[in-house]
Design a protein around this motif. Structure first.
Motif, PDB file in Angstrom:
ATOM      1  N   GLY A  85       0.806  -1.212   0.000  1.00 13.78           N
ATOM      2  CA  GLY A  85       0.000   0.000   0.000  1.00 13.78           C
ATOM      3  C   GLY A  85       0.842   1.266   0.000  1.00 13.78           C
ATOM      4  N   ARG A  86       0.160   2.405  -0.091  1.00 16.77           N
ATOM      5  CA  ARG A  86       0.805   3.707  -0.075  1.00 16.77           C
ATOM      6  C   ARG A  86       0.161   4.579   0.991  1.00 16.77           C
ATOM      7  N   VAL A  87       0.898   5.548   1.468  1.00 21.70           N
ATOM      8  CA  VAL A  87       0.367   6.447   2.495  1.00 21.70           C
ATOM      9  C   VAL A  87      -0.877   7.168   1.984  1.00 21.70           C
ATOM     10  N   ASP A  88      -0.888   7.546   0.699  1.00 22.62           N
ATOM     11  CA  ASP A  88      -2.025   8.267   0.124  1.00 22.62           C
ATOM     12  C   ASP A  88      -3.291   7.425   0.062  1.00 22.62           C
ATOM     13  N   ASP A  89      -3.168   6.098   0.255  1.00 25.60           N
ATOM     14  CA  ASP A  89      -4.342   5.221   0.217  1.00 25.60           C
ATOM     15  C   ASP A  89      -5.192   5.327   1.476  1.00 25.60           C
ATOM     16  N   LEU A  90      -4.653   5.915   2.537  1.00 26.73           N
ATOM     17  CA  LEU A  90      -5.379   6.022   3.806  1.00 26.73           C
ATOM     18  C   LEU A  90      -6.383   7.168   3.745  1.00 26.73           C
ATOM     19  N   ASP A  91      -7.660   6.840   3.942  1.00 29.12           N
ATOM     20  CA  ASP A  91      -8.706   7.864   3.988  1.00 29.12           C
ATOM     21  C   ASP A  91      -9.667   7.553   5.130  1.00 29.12           C
ATOM     22  N   ASP A  92     -10.812   8.263   5.159  1.00 25.78           N
ATOM     23  CA  ASP A  92     -11.746   8.107   6.278  1.00 25.78           C
ATOM     24  C   ASP A  92     -12.540   6.811   6.225  1.00 25.78           C
ATOM     25  N   ASP A  93     -12.390   6.018   5.196  1.00 29.55           N
ATOM     26  CA  ASP A  93     -13.102   4.742   5.080  1.00 29.55           C
ATOM     27  C   ASP A  93     -12.147   3.560   4.982  1.00 29.55           C
ATOM     28  N   GLU A 162     -14.387  10.421  15.065  1.00 31.03           N
ATOM     29  CA  GLU A 162     -15.764   9.941  14.953  1.00 31.03           C
ATOM     30  C   GLU A 162     -15.983   8.701  15.819  1.00 31.03           C
ATOM     31  N   LEU A 163     -15.027   7.777  15.793  1.00 34.12           N
ATOM     32  CA  LEU A 163     -15.165   6.535  16.561  1.00 34.12           C
ATOM     33  C   LEU A 163     -15.210   6.799  18.061  1.00 34.12           C
ATOM     34  N   TYR A 164     -14.460   7.791  18.521  1.00 35.32           N
ATOM     35  CA  TYR A 164     -14.376   8.078  19.954  1.00 35.32           C
ATOM     36  C   TYR A 164     -15.208   9.292  20.379  1.00 35.32           C
ATOM     37  N   GLY A 165     -15.936   9.883  19.448  1.00 40.66           N
ATOM     38  CA  GLY A 165     -16.779  11.024  19.789  1.00 40.66           C
ATOM     39  C   GLY A 165     -15.987  12.224  20.277  1.00 40.66           C
TER      40      GLY A 165
END
Length: 238
Positions: A85-93, A162-165
């Motif tokens: 993978g690449r760092v740019d592949d990390l997003d909010d989903d 979002e996960l931890y509010g």
């Protein structure tokens, strides 16, 4: 010992600035203040905790860290640790999984996992249901330090909030110092400047117990080796 210390520095940074209240909402102000100091090379906000991760019928409870990809690369060389993978592949989903965690859950890049937030328990008390987040695995990383590689998930900072509010808050700010700077001395200077709401902790203080064990093992090995050398010397003399 040197190798372990290097891994701790690479994966965490030199100094960690945390809020005494647990959540920091003025991180931009704190980062701007720290960034302006001559010893600082980079700063990056983060949020971290524990979640339940499930892939098929395999559950796990890994440590999760939410990062701001724009700033994190300057503090932790994430691209260096990525196997797939690449760092740019990390997003909010999406998420990155550590190598041993991915192997234990039989998960590959491209597959989806369910993430259960601790907020689920709070919602259940109010007779509300919080559904898990279905996230795509877009990267596998390995740092060479077992403590990280065995049980770690990396996600975006917005997803972690979002996960931890946390809303717009974070749990702290990681600081990377320029080469040759003393982390303990810098942390003490920061604490003298802060009003008391925030506290700076060096990587040495954060890992003091672990480093003590390493030093103890080193001393014991030297003690044992000394007797081995003495016995060998007497044998040769005889």
């Amino acid at each position: 010992g040197d190798e372990i210390r290097q891994k701790i520095l690479e994966t965490n940074g030199d100094v960690d600035v945390r809020s005494e209240g647990g959540i920091m909402y003025d991180q931009e102000t704190v980062m701007a203040k720290i960034r302006g100091l001559p010893e600082v090379a980079a700063v990056a906000p983060y949020a971290q905790g524990v979640v339940m991760l499930q892939a098929g019928n395999r559950p796990s409870f890994p440590f999760i860290r939410g990062i701001d990809v724009r700033h994190e690369q300057e503090v932790v060389p994430l691209a260096k640790f990525l196997l797939i993978g690449r760092v740019d592949d990390l997003d909010d989903d999406s998420v990155f999984l550590s190598s041993e965690l991915a192997a234990s859950m039989a998960v590959r890049v491209g597959q989806k996992v369910d993430v259960y937030s601790p907020l689920l328990l709070e919602r259940l008390k109010k007779d509300e249901i919080l559904l898990p987040r279905e996230l795509r695995v877009t990267g596998i990383f390995e740092t060479g330090w077992n403590q990280v590689d065995s049980n770690t998930v990396i996600c975006s900072l917005r997803l972690m909030q979002e996960l931890y509010g946390l809303k717009s808050g974070v749990h702290g700010v990681s600081v990377r110092l320029k080469p040759g700077r003393d982390a303990d001395e810098f942390a003490a200077r920061l604490n003298a400047q802060f009003s008391g709401a925030d506290r700076a902790v060096s990587w040495i203080e954060s890992n003091r117990d672990f480093l003590f064990v390493i030093q103890l093992e080193k001393n014991m090995m030297m003690f044992i080796m000394l007797f081995i050398i003495l016995v060998a010397s007497f044998a040769i003399a005889s």
